[in-house]
Scaffold this motif. Sequence first.
Motif, mmCIF file in Angstrom:
data_model
loop_
_atom_site.group_PDB
_atom_site.id
_atom_site.type_symbol
_atom_site.label_atom_id
_atom_site.label_comp_id
_atom_site.label_asym_id
_atom_site.label_seq_id
_atom_site.Cartn_x
_atom_site.Cartn_y
_atom_site.Cartn_z
ATOM 1 N N LEU A 239 0.844 -1.191 0.000
ATOM 2 C CA LEU A 239 0.000 0.000 0.000
ATOM 3 C C LEU A 239 0.877 1.237 0.000
ATOM 4 C CD1 LEU A 239 -2.426 -1.208 2.815
ATOM 5 C CD2 LEU A 239 -2.704 -1.512 0.343
ATOM 6 N N GLY A 240 0.576 2.180 -0.862
ATOM 7 C CA GLY A 240 1.364 3.398 -0.946
ATOM 8 C C GLY A 240 0.727 4.558 -0.202
ATOM 9 N N ASN A 241 1.570 5.465 0.268
ATOM 10 C CA ASN A 241 1.111 6.703 0.903
ATOM 11 C C ASN A 241 2.270 7.696 0.792
ATOM 12 O OD1 ASN A 241 0.123 8.769 2.426
ATOM 13 N ND2 ASN A 241 -0.146 7.596 4.316
ATOM 14 N N ARG A 242 2.329 8.386 -0.334
ATOM 15 C CA ARG A 242 3.488 9.218 -0.657
ATOM 16 C C ARG A 242 4.773 8.387 -0.546
ATOM 17 N NH1 ARG A 242 3.088 14.968 2.372
ATOM 18 N NH2 ARG A 242 5.112 15.146 1.340
ATOM 19 N N SER A 243 4.736 7.201 -1.142
ATOM 20 C CA SER A 243 5.811 6.217 -0.991
ATOM 21 C C SER A 243 6.890 6.422 -2.053
ATOM 22 C CB SER A 243 5.233 4.805 -1.052
ATOM 23 O OG SER A 243 4.278 4.601 -0.038
ATOM 24 N N ASN A 244 7.503 7.582 -2.044
ATOM 25 C CA ASN A 244 8.574 7.893 -2.972
ATOM 26 C C ASN A 244 9.919 7.478 -2.384
ATOM 27 O OD1 ASN A 244 6.882 9.285 -4.939
ATOM 28 N ND2 ASN A 244 6.655 10.872 -3.373
#
Length: 385
Positions: A239-244
């Motif tokens: 799951l991404g969450n501003r996953s830079n």
Amino acid sequence: MNVVVIGGGPAGLFFSLLLKQRHPEDHIVVHERYEAGATYGWGVVFSDIALSFLEDADPAFFRKFTAHHQRCDYMEVTHKGVRMPLHNNHFSRTSRIDLLRVLQQACADAGVEVHYGSRVCDPAELPDADIIVAADGVNSEVRTRLAEHFQPSFDVRRNKFAWYGTHQLFHPVSLIFRETGHGVFMAHAYQYSDTLSTFLVEVDPETWHRAGLDTATEEESRAYCERVFAEDLGGHSLLGNRSNWFQASVVRNEHWSHGKVVLLGDALRSVHFSLGSGTRMAMQDAIALCDAVCAHRDDVQVAFQAFENSRRGASARFQDAARRSLDWYESVDSKMHLDPVAFAYDYMLRTGRVTHEDLRQRDPGFIARVEAGGYHHPVDAPAAA
């Protein structure tokens, strides 16, 4: 006393709570740039030792703080597809948003004013403050504005990181190492709620480039990491969450205060997350700063110096341990030849803070396997051809 705290993270909120409890007459205002409930992290992990200080400082808050924590009594290192449990390593995990929610509510109950969506970055805007606490994070704008006085230094480390979450539940704190055709990928994973785990992916820059992640979108990077760790994720997605992708920056400051401004938390000193001690250090600093201010209320400069005297040694020791831990991860490709027992043993001794005998006391079964294999530290690298 008129106290202004810039930054509503764990350090700023906990300091505000403690000071308000001890001096209800003080006017304490926290300026937090984001709205309440806005956070971009996943979970936070504490060792049992890391939580003991909190129980000593405020037993009532400790009970509220840990009420919904996920707990485990071992960790696990996965190498060559083999899971190696390491017992009597106790951890307590919670979501970052829940950690902040508990602190926010405690501050509100105590009478601390917290202004959300309020960005303050210049101490000159606060002429009436007796104390200004800059707890505005690793990229502190206050510290940047007063850099000539604080004299910060930054050690930008080489490895790349991306924060993800997953519904795959990693009950133990798990460290996973996977070899690919492009190089070694690492994951730091742990369950922090009934339904979610943190999943932090780490990779060296050469592998990152070879895998094409330097030009990949956030979604493409997430999908790539899902494939690398498919066996570990058990069919669950990331799951991404501003996953830079980012690089860790270790922050130090030559001076901890200037005038009526004092640094706190990551603005003062960052501790790498491979030790799981950043939030712990921030909250311990908050306790020490509160103690110093309460002991020297008539002289802010003396209070700040007392705070620095009490914490600089611990800060240096933790940052040294973090450096050793970072060095280990950044050279892990040279250790991938080790069998799972030797690899886990080398990992546990990486900072120099844990000894062979410490591990014997903690997990005699594991050390019996180490000794049966004839391993010692440092584990010998293979001879050159």
